[in-house]
Design a protein around this motif. Sequence first.
Motif, PDB file in Angstrom:
ATOM      1  N   ILE A 165       0.848  -1.186   0.000  1.00 53.29           N
ATOM      2  CA  ILE A 165       0.000   0.000   0.000  1.00 53.29           C
ATOM      3  C   ILE A 165       0.887   1.240   0.000  1.00 53.29           C
ATOM      4  O   ILE A 165       1.818   1.351   0.811  1.00 53.29           O
ATOM      5  CB  ILE A 165      -0.916   0.027   1.234  1.00 53.29           C
ATOM      6  N   ALA A 166       0.602   2.179  -0.888  1.00 53.59           N
ATOM      7  CA  ALA A 166       1.330   3.441  -0.920  1.00 53.59           C
ATOM      8  C   ALA A 166       0.683   4.419   0.049  1.00 53.59           C
ATOM      9  O   ALA A 166      -0.480   4.797  -0.125  1.00 53.59           O
ATOM     10  CB  ALA A 166       1.332   4.018  -2.327  1.00 53.59           C
ATOM     11  N   LEU A 167       1.420   4.799   1.083  1.00 52.20           N
ATOM     12  CA  LEU A 167       0.919   5.740   2.078  1.00 52.20           C
ATOM     13  C   LEU A 167       1.738   7.021   2.026  1.00 52.20           C
ATOM     14  O   LEU A 167       2.957   6.978   1.865  1.00 52.20           O
ATOM     15  CB  LEU A 167       1.001   5.146   3.489  1.00 52.20           C
ATOM     16  N   ALA A 168       1.055   8.151   2.182  1.00 53.40           N
ATOM     17  CA  ALA A 168       1.748   9.422   2.337  1.00 53.40           C
ATOM     18  C   ALA A 168       2.487   9.402   3.678  1.00 53.40           C
ATOM     19  O   ALA A 168       2.125   8.649   4.580  1.00 53.40           O
ATOM     20  CB  ALA A 168       0.757  10.576   2.280  1.00 53.40           C
ATOM     21  N   PRO A 169       3.559  10.221   3.829  1.00 59.21           N
ATOM     22  CA  PRO A 169       4.327  10.190   5.070  1.00 59.21           C
ATOM     23  C   PRO A 169       3.481  10.364   6.333  1.00 59.21           C
ATOM     24  O   PRO A 169       3.690   9.664   7.329  1.00 59.21           O
ATOM     25  CB  PRO A 169       5.307  11.357   4.892  1.00 59.21           C
ATOM     26  N   THR A 170       2.522  11.280   6.301  1.00 55.33           N
ATOM     27  CA  THR A 170       1.684  11.489   7.476  1.00 55.33           C
ATOM     28  C   THR A 170       0.819  10.267   7.759  1.00 55.33           C
ATOM     29  O   THR A 170       0.637   9.869   8.913  1.00 55.33           O
ATOM     30  CB  THR A 170       0.795  12.729   7.295  1.00 55.33           C
ATOM     31  N   GLU A 171       0.280   9.656   6.718  1.00 54.37           N
ATOM     32  CA  GLU A 171      -0.535   8.455   6.894  1.00 54.37           C
ATOM     33  C   GLU A 171       0.303   7.328   7.476  1.00 54.37           C
ATOM     34  O   GLU A 171      -0.162   6.586   8.359  1.00 54.37           O
ATOM     35  CB  GLU A 171      -1.116   8.021   5.544  1.00 54.37           C
ATOM     36  N   LEU A 172       1.544   7.193   7.016  1.00 48.78           N
ATOM     37  CA  LEU A 172       2.419   6.142   7.530  1.00 48.78           C
ATOM     38  C   LEU A 172       2.754   6.384   8.987  1.00 48.78           C
ATOM     39  O   LEU A 172       2.726   5.460   9.808  1.00 48.78           O
ATOM     40  CB  LEU A 172       3.686   6.072   6.686  1.00 48.78           C
ATOM     41  N   ARG A 173       3.088   7.619   9.342  1.00 46.89           N
ATOM     42  CA  ARG A 173       3.391   7.915  10.744  1.00 46.89           C
ATOM     43  C   ARG A 173       2.177   7.660  11.633  1.00 46.89           C
ATOM     44  O   ARG A 173       2.306   7.158  12.751  1.00 46.89           O
ATOM     45  CB  ARG A 173       3.844   9.381  10.883  1.00 46.89           C
ATOM     46  N   LEU A 174       0.998   7.990  11.135  1.00 37.76           N
ATOM     47  CA  LEU A 174      -0.221   7.742  11.910  1.00 37.76           C
ATOM     48  C   LEU A 174      -0.413   6.246  12.130  1.00 37.76           C
ATOM     49  O   LEU A 174      -0.720   5.814  13.246  1.00 37.76           O
ATOM     50  CB  LEU A 174      -1.420   8.344  11.183  1.00 37.76           C
ATOM     51  N   LEU A 175      -0.230   5.450  11.088  1.00 40.69           N
ATOM     52  CA  LEU A 175      -0.395   4.009  11.223  1.00 40.69           C
ATOM     53  C   LEU A 175       0.648   3.412  12.157  1.00 40.69           C
ATOM     54  O   LEU A 175       0.350   2.525  12.965  1.00 40.69           O
ATOM     55  CB  LEU A 175      -0.314   3.341   9.844  1.00 40.69           C
ATOM     56  N   LEU A 176       1.884   3.903  12.088  1.00 43.07           N
ATOM     57  CA  LEU A 176       2.924   3.420  12.997  1.00 43.07           C
ATOM     58  C   LEU A 176       2.591   3.755  14.445  1.00 43.07           C
ATOM     59  O   LEU A 176       2.850   2.966  15.361  1.00 43.07           O
ATOM     60  CB  LEU A 176       4.278   4.017  12.617  1.00 43.07           C
TER      61      LEU A 176
END
Length: 235
Positions: A165-176
């Motif tokens: 899944i391609a996530l924007a940096p903010t989306e990735l940080r939120l998921l982490l």
Amino acid sequence: MSDPVPVTILLVEDDEVIRRSVAMALERYGYRVTVAADGLTGLELFRDGGHDLLLLDVMLPALDGIGLCRRIRESSTAPILMMSARGDALDVVSGLEAGADDYVVKPVDTAVLVARIRSLLRRAAFVPQAAAPSDPQETVAGALVFGDLSIDPAALEVRRAGEEIALAPTELRLLLEFSAHPGIVLDRQSLLRNVWDYGWDGDTRVVDLCVQRLRKKIGADRIETVRGFGYKLRR
């Protein structure tokens, strides 16, 4: 030793006075600024490449900022900061839903603008590894697995049913952040501090809209809303 390459910002703003003043202010902070007066020109400049962050006005001729943001998000996860003249709720929500990471209200205070830009650049350049969750559903070869969702904090990769899944940096940080605390309710203000890097109270709408975008990518039922408190990642 050579000097570090300056960060390049694409500023798309149709008001000439605002465009010049914002560009000059950012250049004083050491940023390299490319400017465009309308959305279509901004899109062409973006496609030419070389921009680290995009600063987009909402109201633009030819192609408005919301449409421009959507077009950019079709091929890029570059940080996007929207500017709204009124701070109108519809403008804010529309921009965030289109894929923007954050927004500021015009007239823009330079210190606030630079702080938001620095925060977005930190998120884009370095996504910290999530702490080991207290009780993940499963761990496979360093990845955290929650149902059909696999999160690799070291490789910064997210897969759903085996598909990356391609996530924007903010989306990735939120998921982490969620994956570091599975099953634990995280309130919006703590998410603003830890994900958006806000040292002050920010608009919690950015959290809600980013959660909505994340749900569309990882599954609507993976992140649960706890009314009156916040959100949690289902184990």
